[in-house]
Every structure is written in structure tokens, then in C-alpha cells.
Design an enzyme around this catalytic site. Structure first.
Site, PDB file in Angstrom:
ATOM      1  N   HIS A 459       0.827  -1.209   0.000  1.00  0.00           N
ATOM      2  CA  HIS A 459       0.000   0.000   0.000  1.00  0.00           C
ATOM      3  C   HIS A 459       0.861   1.258   0.000  1.00  0.00           C
ATOM      4  O   HIS A 459       0.849   2.054   0.930  1.00  0.00           O
ATOM      5  CB  HIS A 459      -0.956  -0.006   1.202  1.00  0.00           C
ATOM      6  CG  HIS A 459      -2.114  -0.936   1.012  1.00  0.00           C
ATOM      7  ND1 HIS A 459      -2.216  -2.156   1.654  1.00  0.00           N
ATOM      8  CD2 HIS A 459      -3.226  -0.836   0.244  1.00  0.00           C
ATOM      9  CE1 HIS A 459      -3.342  -2.763   1.285  1.00  0.00           C
ATOM     10  NE2 HIS A 459      -3.981  -1.978   0.427  1.00  0.00           N
ATOM     11  N   ASP A 500      -6.051   5.104  -1.151  1.00  0.00           N
ATOM     12  CA  ASP A 500      -5.376   4.441  -0.020  1.00  0.00           C
ATOM     13  C   ASP A 500      -4.406   5.388   0.681  1.00  0.00           C
ATOM     14  O   ASP A 500      -3.463   4.932   1.353  1.00  0.00           O
ATOM     15  CB  ASP A 500      -4.595   3.202  -0.518  1.00  0.00           C
ATOM     16  CG  ASP A 500      -5.478   1.947  -0.576  1.00  0.00           C
ATOM     17  OD1 ASP A 500      -6.465   1.876   0.184  1.00  0.00           O
ATOM     18  OD2 ASP A 500      -5.173   1.054  -1.400  1.00  0.00           O
ATOM     19  N   GLN A 674      -3.135 -17.003  -3.243  1.00  0.00           N
ATOM     20  CA  GLN A 674      -3.597 -16.345  -4.470  1.00  0.00           C
ATOM     21  C   GLN A 674      -4.761 -17.113  -5.104  1.00  0.00           C
ATOM     22  O   GLN A 674      -5.701 -16.512  -5.614  1.00  0.00           O
ATOM     23  CB  GLN A 674      -2.438 -16.186  -5.464  1.00  0.00           C
ATOM     24  CG  GLN A 674      -1.399 -15.173  -4.996  1.00  0.00           C
ATOM     25  CD  GLN A 674      -2.024 -13.815  -4.665  1.00  0.00           C
ATOM     26  OE1 GLN A 674      -2.634 -13.170  -5.504  1.00  0.00           O
ATOM     27  NE2 GLN A 674      -1.904 -13.393  -3.409  1.00  0.00           N
TER      28      GLN A 674
HETATM   29  P1  AMP Z   1      -7.202  -1.697  -0.874  1.00  0.00           P
HETATM   30  O1  AMP Z   1      -6.695  -1.714   0.536  1.00  0.00           O
HETATM   31  O2  AMP Z   1      -8.057  -0.504  -1.162  1.00  0.00           O
HETATM   32  O3  AMP Z   1      -6.117  -1.862  -1.863  1.00  0.00           O
HETATM   33  O4  AMP Z   1      -8.218  -2.915  -0.989  1.00  0.00           O
HETATM   34  C1  AMP Z   1      -7.925  -4.114  -1.629  1.00  0.00           C
HETATM   35  C2  AMP Z   1      -7.819  -5.250  -0.672  1.00  0.00           C
HETATM   36  O5  AMP Z   1      -7.565  -6.449  -1.364  1.00  0.00           O
HETATM   37  C3  AMP Z   1      -6.658  -5.007   0.255  1.00  0.00           C
HETATM   38  O6  AMP Z   1      -7.055  -5.275   1.556  1.00  0.00           O
HETATM   39  C4  AMP Z   1      -5.606  -5.967  -0.191  1.00  0.00           C
HETATM   40  O7  AMP Z   1      -4.919  -6.421   0.904  1.00  0.00           O
HETATM   41  C5  AMP Z   1      -6.382  -7.065  -0.872  1.00  0.00           C
HETATM   42  N1  AMP Z   1      -5.630  -7.607  -2.004  1.00  0.00           N
HETATM   43  C6  AMP Z   1      -5.326  -6.980  -3.137  1.00  0.00           C
HETATM   44  N2  AMP Z   1      -4.630  -7.785  -3.958  1.00  0.00           N
HETATM   45  C7  AMP Z   1      -4.475  -8.962  -3.313  1.00  0.00           C
HETATM   46  C8  AMP Z   1      -3.855 -10.194  -3.644  1.00  0.00           C
HETATM   47  N3  AMP Z   1      -3.231 -10.386  -4.816  1.00  0.00           N
HETATM   48  N4  AMP Z   1      -3.909 -11.197  -2.752  1.00  0.00           N
HETATM   49  C9  AMP Z   1      -4.536 -11.037  -1.572  1.00  0.00           C
HETATM   50  N5  AMP Z   1      -5.143  -9.886  -1.204  1.00  0.00           N
HETATM   51  C10 AMP Z   1      -5.116  -8.858  -2.065  1.00  0.00           C
HETATM   52 ZN    ZN Z   2      -6.117  -0.105  -2.862  1.00  0.00          ZN
END
Ligand code: AMP
Ligand code: ZN
Length: 725
Positions: A459, A500, A674
């Protein structure tokens, strides 16, 4: 004119006072005189006309109750056509054809057929007889028969006119509870058309479940005893809403058997005014009326009501299935999938636990300190023209899905958001839309980027730049362009950029468990997303230098701000299934149904649906990393795993609950995590988004990437990549 409508008039045995009779006789003769004397004897007023013209003139003026036409001499006038004309006038005067005393005087033999006379509209035949008593008897029989019936009908007509005008809802059933009549007030209060109800048994009309179960039985036993029932009753409108009403049910006993007259209305106004002499009870009454007329019902209540109504006429298995449906609908978490209690896959369990709950157990300590960064490099001017050539080169194909964000990240020393932002915002004409100088946009991008934590492995501002890139890519898809307006595009680009900002590299659950300041500030609810949105506006508006909204017209700013906040909040994963399901139900399904005739504009551009498109767009952009080309997908998977591992490390260090135990760097299988993430969150969402926006390349990458993770997992590998040969 007809007599006034005294109730007694309808009671058998009472004479209507002062009948008015018209005699149409071409010549004065004994028959004519017989009727004149008979009228005198019966106390009826009487006019005599010698010609059809005079008769019609007189009838139009006085509208007699009884007309006697001489039918003995066809050479003077045509009695049958005169009768028809009289009836026609009668029809126009009364508005409907009812029984009407038209008698003719004929010399025929008794056994001749009356059919031609009936066809002309006569309702009695009087065989020539000049005897005054015979005439008198005929008049009395006419009065008790046709004329009285006519009065009754007129009275009914007047009463029905009153019912039609009444503001109270009125329903009349026969003794078998078959609906005979409902008035317009009933139609408008209950939402039914007369035709839908008349002839139906009242048991066939859906009932509200809000009434006490024994209420109907109480009412019925009261009515069976011939007693009136009055009380509060919940009626069910056609649309399923329940309305509370003060209802009076009156059994009508008399000719034709027992009748039930059910009056429904918000309140009986007459009883209010007669009782409310001190004024206070009147006020109480009218505020009660307002309360009764309020029907504040949530859509879900309507749905439950509709199902309840359908259950009543459903066979047992359907009704039972609907019971289960109701059980589900009555719960609040309609959109969250329920994991089986013995869910086998710990990766899915942990992801769901970690991303979709706010971790309501809160422990003390580890307070998160909220300290917005002030970019030290704000003073360094940067414009599109200033972008160093090697950085510009890495952005050449930024409009392609295969654009490599990590090249840019390296080339610009981890400030990809500012550079890519400048390029993409300029491509979409954002400065022109906001009437904002490019320098302000530049400062804004730098200010936002400075508040992303470069120390987070996932992030950080590269993730924001990646989401901005995906957002811009989706905005160029034909369907998306058809649906959204420029203000939506601008909102989406800004939302992606800030979505974010100041992310601490920890999940909402962690912040709640740790009792962080942010969790306390936002009551453990959408903590991070609320913070991203709020901070974005703080950063933007606290300094004119970077206030990109400064020159906007107030209303337009409010609309834009609302859209940005809505999109940032939509990235919260607890609402994932709600947003996806709403999109599928309100957009995918209606579009698929309309595909044949192609009139999809309404679905695409309705304000509600535009909101759903924007939410889906930013959600898909936010978690599009599994749809990127394999190398990029692997890099993102490595970064998010590392961030989760760091969180688990800290949870262990600080004895906090471990939110996602599978994300332990010593044991975690990244391929498995994944596979679960794709299975649980990605596949359905991108199927829906692809059905809308047409993204075959993304779906192909997703498929490849999934197979890649499966391949590693089948080889029991836990790492991001297979070991070198
Ligand atoms: P954001 O925090 O707005 O990016 O929300 C997306 C959520 O999806 C986050 O909590 C990330 O941790 C999760 N996320 C995104 N990509 C992945 C991934 N490839 N594997 C596991 N979790 C993911
Ligand atoms: Zn995000």
C-alpha cells in the site's frame, strides 16, 4: 322532480308523496278522463299533452314520474316512437337507464304479446278501460311497482354517488364474502383497481401479517352475530405495504340476506368533529390520523410483505421454501457470503476474516499516530514538460493494459503517482474540467503522493498509481464511456489517486484490535477507507496551492466530492459482495435481457446505475493485480504477502490477535493464498465486469495467472516462483 331521499322512501309500504303524471292523449275521451279522475283520487298531480311535441316539451320541463301514452289510434301519433323519445330524455336527465313508469293504453286483447311494447320501452300495458276505479288501481300498481323501484334506484344512485365521492375507503361484500363494490378512495388508498377486486372473495386478497393472528376470527364472530366491529386493522396495499387503519365493519341485514359493509379509512372525520368539542381531542385525533397515514417502510419490508402475500396462495412446498427465503431476508448481512462452519480452506477463511471483518475485539496499546506528511519537495516545480525523458519513456504505453508500473517506479525514484497522474489527468482534460492551473494539480499530486507510505511493501504510491492506471484504462471502454459523464470520469481518477492515502500497511481488523486512534475516530467502521477519503479532502483544501477544487462552482464541487467519497468507501472489502451483487442485478442482468432490442441507454445512464458502475470500476481497478500480465501479477502478490507477513509479525510481537494466521512468513503458501483470493473475490467480480466492459485481455491474464498459481501449488511450492532449474 323525484321526492327527497328520505330513508323511509326505500322501506316497502310507504308511498312516495305527490307523484307527477303525464297523460299523452290526442283527444279528450272517456279513457283520458278516467285517468285524470284517478289522478285526482290518488292525489297525484297530472299534466295532459295532445301531441308528441307538447308531451316531450312538458316532460323535459317537469320530468314526470309516470307517463301514460295513448296507443289506441295510430293515426294521431306513433306511441312507440314517442315512448322511445321519452326514455331517451329520461336517460339524459338521469344519466342511466333505470325503471321508469311508462304505460300505454291499448285496446288489444289480453292474450296479445307485449313484446313489441317492451322493446319500445313501455313497462306496462293497460287494456282500454275507462272505468275510473280501473284507472285508479292501475295508477296505484304502477306507483308501488315501477315508480317505487325507480325511486329506490335513484336513491341507490345517489348513495353510490356519495360513496364514489367519499374520502373514506369503502368495500362491500355479499354474504359469501365476495367483493361487490369498492369506492375510488379505496382504490387510491389500497392501490387496487375495482376490476381486480370485484368478484373476488376477500380471503383471496392478501392480508397483512401485522394483525394479531386471532383478529380475523374475532371480526368474523362479531359479524356472524350481526354486530358491528370497529377497531385498528392493518390492511395490505397492492404494493405489499401494510397500512394501519381505523376500520368499521357493518353487517347489513335485510333484503337479499346478510351483507357485510366494510369501511376502511384513516379516520372517521365525522366522529372526530362531533366528539372534539374541547378541541384537544380533535388535535389528538388529527395527529393520530397523520401517524396512521404515515407508511415509512424500507424496501426490504415491502419485499417481505410481497412474499408473505404470495405465500398465502402458494402450495405447501412453495410456502415452506418462501419461509426459508424470509428467514434469509430478515438477516442484515444480505450480501456477505456465509462460509460453512467447517470451511476447509484456511486461506479463504483468513482472507475473509482479515479483509471482510472489522475485528471487533479491541485490545489496548499500539496506538496508531495520525500524522499527515508535508511533502518536502513541493517547492520543486514539475510539469509535463519537465518530466525527464527516461521517465517519460516508461510512460509511453500508459494507455495499454500491459503497461509496466514497476519500470516507472524505478525510473522516477518511487514517485510514480505524480508523474503518471500528470499524464493521465492531462489526457482526460481534468485541469480544464476543474478550471485549475496545471501547477495546482502538480502540487496536489505531490501532496497526495507524499502521504502514501513508501515503507509499505504494497500500500504505497505505486499501488495508487497502478489503480489510477487501471481506472483510466476502464474509463476508455465503450460501455463505460456510454454510461459515465465527464464529472464521473474526473471523480473516478481523483478517487483512484487518493483511495489508499496514508495507508498504514495494516488491515482494518488490525487497527480495530489494536484500538488505534483511527479505529476509535471511525468507530471501527470502514476505518481506513473513511480515513483515506477524509484525509484526501484535508490535504486538498488546507492549502490553496494544491486545492484543485478551488475554482469549482459550489454545487458541482458538492456533486464531485460526493462521488469521490462514495468511490473511496466502495473499496472497503466488507461491502465487496454487496457492490458486486448490486452491479450484477441492476446492470448485468437487465442489460442481458435487453441485448436483443438494444435500447440499453436508460440502464447505462440512470443516476443510480452510474453510481454502481463507478463503484464497480474502482473496485475492479483496486484489485486488478491478478488480471495483470504474469510478471506484474507475481510482483503484486509478493508485495501484498509481505505486507500481510509484516502485520502477522507485529501481531505476534504485540500479542494482538493474529487476524490472518495463514499469512505467516514461515508457513504461508503464496500460491494457495492467491488461488483462494482469485476464487473468492476475483473471478465472479471480473466475470461481471468483463460482461459489462468487454475485457478479454484481462480475462486471459487472469486465466493464465490462476493456472500459474495452480501449477506451483500442485508442485507443493509455497514461493512466488519455482526454484531455478
Ligand atoms: P485496498 O486496501 O483498497 O487496496 O483494498 C484491496 C484489498 O484487497 C486489500 O485489503 C488488499 O490487501 C487485498 N488484495 C489486493 N490484492 C491482493 C492479492 N493479490 N492477494 C490477496 N489480497 C489482495
Ligand atoms: Zn487499494
Amino acid at each position: 322532480a323525484p321526492s327527497p331521499l328520505a330513508p323511509g322512501l326505500l322501506a316497502p309500504g310507504l308511498l312516495a308523496p305527490g307523484l307527477l303524471v303525464l297523460l299523452v292523449f290526442a283527444k279528450e275521451d272517456s279513457q283520458n278522463n278516467g285517468f285524470c279522475w284517478a289522478c285526482e283520487k290518488a292525489n297525484f298531480r297530472c299534466n295532459v299533452a295532445r301531441t308528441p311535441e307538447a308531451a316531450l316539451e312538458c316532460f323535459k320541463e317537469k320530468h314526470h314520474d309516470l307517463v301514460i301514452i295513448d296507443h289506441r289510434h295510430s293515426r294521431y301519433f306513433d306511441a312507440e316512437s314517442l315512448c322511445r323519445e321519452v326514455l331517451l330524455i329520461h336517460f339524459y336527465l338521469n344519466g342511466f337507464v333505470d325503471l321508469f313508469g311508462v304505460c300505454c293504453c291499448r285496446p288489444d286483447r289480453e292474450e296479445a304479446s307485449v313484446m313489441p311494447l317492451i322493446k319500445s320501452g313501455f313497462n306496462r300495458r293497460y287494456v282500454e278501460n275507462a272505468n275510473m276505479m280501473a284507472c285508479y288501481n292501475e295508477l296505484l300498481q304502477l306507483e308501488r311497482g315501477e315508480v317505487l323501484a325507480q325511486f329506490k334506484l335513484r336513491a341507490c344512485n345517489a348513495i353510490f354517488t356519495a360513496l364514489e365521492q367519499s374520502q373514506e375507503a369503502i368495500e362491500i361484500t355479499n354474504e359469501d364474502q365476495v367483493i361487490q363494490y369498492v369506492n375510488p378512495a379505496y382504490e387510491s388508498i389500497m392501490g387496487y383497481q375495482q376490476g381486480e377486486l370485484i368478484g373476488k372473495e376477500i380471503t383471496e386478497v392478501p392480508k397483512s401479517e401485522k394483525n394479531k393472528p386471532d383478529l380475523l376470527e374475532t371480526i368474523n364472530s362479531c359479524i356472524r352475530k350481526g354486530k358491528e366491529w370497529q377497531g385498528i386493522y392493518y390492511a395490505k396495499k397492492k404494493n405489499g405495504d401494510s397500512v394501519q387503519q381505523n376500520v368499521k365493519i357493518t353487517p347489513v341485514i335485510g333484503q337479499g340476506g346478510k351483507h357485510k359493509d366494510r369501511r376502511k379509512g384513516s379516520l372517521d372525520v365525522r366522529s372526530t368533529t362531533s366528539r372534539g368539542s374541547d378541541g384537544s381531542s380533535q388535535r389528538r385525533h388529527s395527529s393520530m390520523a397523520r401517524i396512521h397515514s404515515m407508511t415509512i417502510e424500507a424496501p426490504i419490508t415491502k419485499v417481505i410483505n410481497i412474499i408473505n402475500a404470495a405465500q398465502e396462495s402458494s402450495p405447501m412446498p412453495v410456502a415452506e421454501a418462501l419461509d426459508r427465503v424470509l428467514e434469509i431476508l430478515r438477516t442484515t448481512e444480505l450480501y456477505s457470503p456465509q462460509l460453512g462452519t467447517k470451511e476447509e480452506d484456511p486461506h479463504t477463511n483468513d482472507l475473509v476474516g482479515g479483509l471482510m471483518t472489522d475485528g471487533l475485539r479491541r485490545l489496548s496499546g499500539n496506538e496508531y499516530i495520525f500524522a499527515p506528511h508535508l511533502p518536502s519537495h513541493l517547492a520543486m516545480p514539475l510539469s509535463l514538460n519537465d518530466i525527464p525523458p527516461h521517465v517519460a519513456q516508461t510512460m509511453e504505453n500508459e494507455d495499454s493494459w500491459d503497461f509496466d508500473i514497476f519500470n516507472l517506479e524505478t525510473a522516477c525514484l518511487k514517485r510514480p503517482l505524480t508523474y503518471l497522474g500528470l499524464k493521465i489527468f492531462s489526457r482526460f482534460g481534468v485541469c480544464e474540467f476543474l478550471s485549475c492551473p496545471e501547477a495546482t494539480l502538480r502540487s496536489w499530486l505531490q501532496g497526495i503522493e507524499a502521504n502514501y507510505h513508501s515503507t509499505n511493501s504494497y500500500h504505497n504510491s505505486s499501488h495508487a498509481a497502478d489503480v489510477l492506471h487501471a481506472t483510466a484504462y476502464f474509463l476508455c471502454k465503450e460501455r463505460v464511456k456510454q454510461s459515465l459523464e465527464q464529472i464521473d470520469e474526473v471523480a473516478a481518477l481523483i478517487a483512484a489517486t487518493v483511495h489508499d492515502v496514508d495507508h498504514p500497511g495494516r488491515t482494518n481488523s488490525f487497527l480495530c484490535n489494536a484500538g488505534s486512534e483511527l479505529a476509535i475516530l471511525y468507530n471501527d467502521t470502514a476505518v481506513l477507507e473513511s480515513h483515506h477519503a477524509a484525509l484526501a479532502f484535508q490535504i486538498t483544501t488546507r492549502d490553496d496551492k494544491c486545492n484543485i477544487f478551488r475554482n469549482m462552482e459550489r454545487n458541482e464541487y458538492r456533486t464531485l466530492r460526493q462521488a469521490i467519497i462514495d468511490m473511496v468507501l466502495a473499496t472497503e472489502m466488507t461491502k465487496h459482495f454487496e457492490h458486486v451483487n448490486k452491479f450484477v442485478n441492476s446492470i448485468n442482468k437487465p442489460l442481458a435481457a435487453l441485448e436483443e432490442n438494444g435500447s440499453v441507454k436508460g440502464i447505462l445512464t440512470s443516476p443510480d446505475n452510474r453510481i454502481l458502475v463507478k463503484r464497480m470500476l474502482i473496485k475492479c481497478a483496486d484489485i486488478s493485480n491478478p488480471c495483470r500480465p504474469l510478471e506484474l501479477c507475481i510482483e503484486w502478490a509478493g508485495r501484498i504477502s509481505e505486507e500481510y507477513f509484516a502485520q502477522t509479525d507485529e501481531e505476534k510481537r504485540q500479542s494482538l490477535p493474529v487476524v490472518m494466521p495463514v499469512f505467516d512468513r514461515n508457513t504461508c503458501s503464496i500460491p494457495k493464498s492467491q488461488i483462494s483470493f482469485i476464487d473468492y473475490f476475483i473471478t465472479d467480480m471480473f466475470d461481471a465486469w468483463d460482461a459489462f466492459a468487454d475485457l478479454p485481455n484481462l480475462m486471459q491474464h487472469l486465466d493464465n495467472n490462476f493456472k500459474y498459481w495452480k501449477g506451483l501449488d500442485e508442485r507443493k511450492l509455497h514461493s512466488l516462483r519455482p526454484p531455478p532449474e
